[in-house]
Design an enzyme around this catalytic site. Structure first.
Site, PDB file in Angstrom:
ATOM      1  N   GLY A  10       0.921  -1.100  -0.145  1.00  0.00           N
ATOM      2  CA  GLY A  10      -0.137   0.154   0.049  1.00  0.00           C
ATOM      3  C   GLY A  10       0.926   1.421  -0.050  1.00  0.00           C
ATOM      4  O   GLY A  10       2.073   1.199  -0.181  1.00  0.00           O
ATOM      5  N   GLY A 107      -1.006 -12.920  16.838  1.00  0.00           N
ATOM      6  CA  GLY A 107      -0.392 -14.542  16.653  1.00  0.00           C
ATOM      7  C   GLY A 107       0.828 -14.938  16.093  1.00  0.00           C
ATOM      8  O   GLY A 107       2.149 -15.295  16.565  1.00  0.00           O
ATOM      9  N   TYR A 150     -14.407   0.861  10.109  1.00  0.00           N
ATOM     10  CA  TYR A 150     -13.134   1.440   9.608  1.00  0.00           C
ATOM     11  C   TYR A 150     -12.613   1.899  11.354  1.00  0.00           C
ATOM     12  O   TYR A 150     -11.938   1.413  12.324  1.00  0.00           O
ATOM     13  CB  TYR A 150     -12.571   2.275   9.549  1.00  0.00           C
ATOM     14  CG  TYR A 150     -11.549   3.228   9.251  1.00  0.00           C
ATOM     15  CD1 TYR A 150     -10.426   2.146   8.546  1.00  0.00           C
ATOM     16  CD2 TYR A 150     -11.182   4.235   9.321  1.00  0.00           C
ATOM     17  CE1 TYR A 150      -9.236   2.624   8.701  1.00  0.00           C
ATOM     18  CE2 TYR A 150      -9.701   4.636   8.904  1.00  0.00           C
ATOM     19  CZ  TYR A 150      -8.893   3.991   9.107  1.00  0.00           C
ATOM     20  OH  TYR A 150      -7.289   4.370   8.339  1.00  0.00           O
TER      21      TYR A 150
HETATM   22  P1  NAD Z   1      -3.580   1.651   1.653  1.00  0.00           P
HETATM   23  O1  NAD Z   1      -4.124   1.022   1.024  1.00  0.00           O
HETATM   24  O2  NAD Z   1      -2.125   1.991   0.251  1.00  0.00           O
HETATM   25  O3  NAD Z   1      -2.457   0.193   2.365  1.00  0.00           O
HETATM   26  C1  NAD Z   1      -2.921  -1.048   2.632  1.00  0.00           C
HETATM   27  C2  NAD Z   1      -2.660  -2.077   2.457  1.00  0.00           C
HETATM   28  O4  NAD Z   1      -3.094  -2.933   3.277  1.00  0.00           O
HETATM   29  C3  NAD Z   1      -2.708  -2.535   0.966  1.00  0.00           C
HETATM   30  O5  NAD Z   1      -2.084  -2.922   0.238  1.00  0.00           O
HETATM   31  C4  NAD Z   1      -4.330  -3.064   1.087  1.00  0.00           C
HETATM   32  O6  NAD Z   1      -3.998  -4.181  -0.670  1.00  0.00           O
HETATM   33  C5  NAD Z   1      -3.995  -3.813   1.930  1.00  0.00           C
HETATM   34  N1  NAD Z   1      -4.724  -5.079   2.903  1.00  0.00           N
HETATM   35  C6  NAD Z   1      -5.884  -4.374   2.663  1.00  0.00           C
HETATM   36  N2  NAD Z   1      -6.939  -5.483   3.500  1.00  0.00           N
HETATM   37  C7  NAD Z   1      -6.053  -6.705   3.916  1.00  0.00           C
HETATM   38  C8  NAD Z   1      -6.210  -8.261   4.078  1.00  0.00           C
HETATM   39  N3  NAD Z   1      -6.519  -8.644   4.293  1.00  0.00           N
HETATM   40  N4  NAD Z   1      -4.961  -8.926   4.232  1.00  0.00           N
HETATM   41  C9  NAD Z   1      -3.770  -8.397   3.211  1.00  0.00           C
HETATM   42  N5  NAD Z   1      -4.233  -7.217   2.507  1.00  0.00           N
HETATM   43  C10 NAD Z   1      -4.255  -6.194   3.332  1.00  0.00           C
HETATM   44  O7  NAD Z   1      -3.651   2.806   3.050  1.00  0.00           O
HETATM   45  P2  NAD Z   1      -2.341   3.015   3.524  1.00  0.00           P
HETATM   46  O8  NAD Z   1      -2.852   4.434   3.225  1.00  0.00           O
HETATM   47  O9  NAD Z   1      -1.184   2.979   3.125  1.00  0.00           O
HETATM   48  O10 NAD Z   1      -2.690   2.729   5.025  1.00  0.00           O
HETATM   49  C11 NAD Z   1      -1.912   2.036   5.678  1.00  0.00           C
HETATM   50  C12 NAD Z   1      -2.326   1.957   6.828  1.00  0.00           C
HETATM   51  O11 NAD Z   1      -2.186   3.374   7.701  1.00  0.00           O
HETATM   52  C13 NAD Z   1      -3.818   1.439   7.416  1.00  0.00           C
HETATM   53  O12 NAD Z   1      -3.710   0.163   7.995  1.00  0.00           O
HETATM   54  C14 NAD Z   1      -4.134   2.775   8.184  1.00  0.00           C
HETATM   55  O13 NAD Z   1      -5.253   2.599   8.400  1.00  0.00           O
HETATM   56  C15 NAD Z   1      -3.871   3.767   8.861  1.00  0.00           C
HETATM   57  N6  NAD Z   1      -3.772   4.674   8.249  1.00  0.00           N
HETATM   58  C16 NAD Z   1      -3.082   5.585   7.187  1.00  0.00           C
HETATM   59  C17 NAD Z   1      -4.355   7.432   7.262  1.00  0.00           C
HETATM   60  C18 NAD Z   1      -3.319   7.604   5.973  1.00  0.00           C
HETATM   61  O14 NAD Z   1      -3.688   9.226   6.113  1.00  0.00           O
HETATM   62  N7  NAD Z   1      -3.052   6.736   5.255  1.00  0.00           N
HETATM   63  C19 NAD Z   1      -4.542   7.951   8.895  1.00  0.00           C
HETATM   64  C20 NAD Z   1      -4.539   6.833   9.719  1.00  0.00           C
HETATM   65  C21 NAD Z   1      -4.083   5.597   9.617  1.00  0.00           C
END
Ligand code: NAD
Ligand code: UDP
Length: 316
Positions: A10, A107, A150
């Site tokens: 991601g 885990g 979420y």
């Molecule tokens: P993103 O969607 O680019 O990245 C998330 C990644 O998780 C993706 O590659 C997706 O394919 C993978 N994914 C989702 N569900 C999955 C599953 N069941 N099994 C395996 N892979 C899975 O989003 P991001 O902005 O890079 O966010 C990354 C993390 O940071 C997330 O947990 C998000 O909640 C947290 N976060 C991001 C922000 C932000 O502003 N970008 C703010 C707060 C929290």
């Protein structure tokens, strides 16, 4: 260290992989690509110190060999109900990865006697009634509202992380990440920075939901990744806010992006999303991160947006 990064394909996860590899660690990514993109990690393919496994972490995770750390970032992250990649369109997957996925990732960490870091979110504060948000604020979240899939999944994820710490003695960390932006965000992600940059580069008006007076505080991804790395290498177990405390209105963000892209099309006002639980104000209090991690953001909005615009321009 040999480090597992869930969600490593991601936006944030792929930048984190780059940093971990640059620090000399080995990285294993597990990602099912539901919102990510292999393009984000294509430049790492073929390296001996990098391994990618396509797998849904809501199902049992098996990683052969040793692991020293597990960083759990897997989760959809965009609240936009009109994007196919927003969590309102992926409600069950979002709840499962926050709950079952976090349980599985914990885990794995326990089985390998590895340290664990949870990517939590400012959304645990909901539509906050305390401003700016400190880590000791319990939040204001509607358990059945449009963002609940979420918010409540991440609140559960924090709870089970602390349970593994307290009852199993697992070495855990919790990062509460505030709005982060930068290169590699999906063009069709639906969050405000990708939406505005794509619209501006196409010469279209920027779509503001409501009167644009709602605020956010935007952190450039390199700063955020540095905060995550410092937290990982610290020994601090309570949640830590990671974000940029410079707060602005969405109208101010739109004006900055129109100026930097020289977009003449101005803005288009669309109905507000208060009914979608859109928080009115958000700004991190980062006193804890400053004190415990000696961390604060260094990239200002103009510099961060310029790099992001260049990346989007190349991909559009
Ligand atoms: P993103 O969607 O680019 O990245 C998330 C990644 O998780 C993706 O590659 C997706 O394919 C993978 N994914 C989702 N569900 C999955 C599953 N069941 N099994 C395996 N892979 C899975 O989003 P991001 O902005 O890079 O966010 C990354 C993390 O940071 C997330 O947990 C998000 O909640 C947290 N976060 C991001 C922000 C932000 O502003 N970008 C703010 C707060 C929290
Ligand atoms: N927003 C907007 N136009 C857009 C996308 C988002 O005005 O095209 C607003 C949205 O209503 C919210 C803010 O920008 O008030 C930040 O939205 P985002 O989806 O980036 O994430 P959030 O911080 O709400 O989780």
């Amino acid at each position: 260290m040999r480090i597992l990064v869930t969600g490593g394909a991601g936006f944030i996860g792929s930048h984190l992989c780059d940093r971990l590899l640059a620090e000399g660690h080995q990285v294993v990514v597990v990602d099912n690509l539901i919102t990510g993109n292999v393009e984000n990690i294509a430049h790492l393919a073929g390296r001996d110190d990098f391994h990618f496994i396509r797998h849904d972490v809501s199902n049992f995770i098996f990683i052969p060999g040793e692991l020293d750390a597990v960083l759990h970032l897997a989760s959809p992250a965009s609240p936009n109900p009109t994007s196919p990649f927003g969590y309102p369109q992926l409600p069950i997957q979002t709840l499962k990865v926050g709950a079952l996925g976090t349980h599985n990732a914990l885990g794995v960490a326990r089985a390998h006697n590895a340290r664990f870091l949870l990517a939590s979110t400012s959304e645990v504060y909901g539509d906050p009634q305390v401003h700016p948000q400190r880590e000791d604020y319990w939040g204001h979240v509607d358990p059945i509202g449009p963002r609940s899939v979420y918010d409540e999944a991440k609140r559960f994820a924090e709870a089970i992380t602390m349970a593994y710490h307290r009852y199993h003695g697992l070495d855990t960390r919790i990062a509460r990440i505030f709005n982060t932006y930068g290169p590699r965000m999906r063009l069709d992600d639906g969050r405000v920075v990708p939406n505005f940059i794509c619209q501006a580069l196409r010469g279209e008006p920027l779509t503001i939901y409501g009167d644009g007076s709602q605020t956010r505080s935007f952190c450039y991804v390199d700063d955020l990744v540095d905060g995550l790395y410092r937290l990982l290498t610290s020994d601090y177990h309570e949640p830590v806010n990671l974000g940029n405390p410079v707060e602005m209105t969405i109208s101010e963000l739109a004006a900055a992006i129109n100026r930097l892209t020289r977009n003449q099309a101005d803005v288009q006002i669309l109905p507000d999303r208060r009914d979608k639980a859109d928080p009115q104000r958000r700004r991190p209090d980062i006193s804890r991160a400053k004190q415990v991690l000696d961390w604060q953001p260094t990239v200002d909005l103009e510099a961060g947006l310029s790099k992001t615009i260049a990346d989007f321009r190349a991909r559009l």
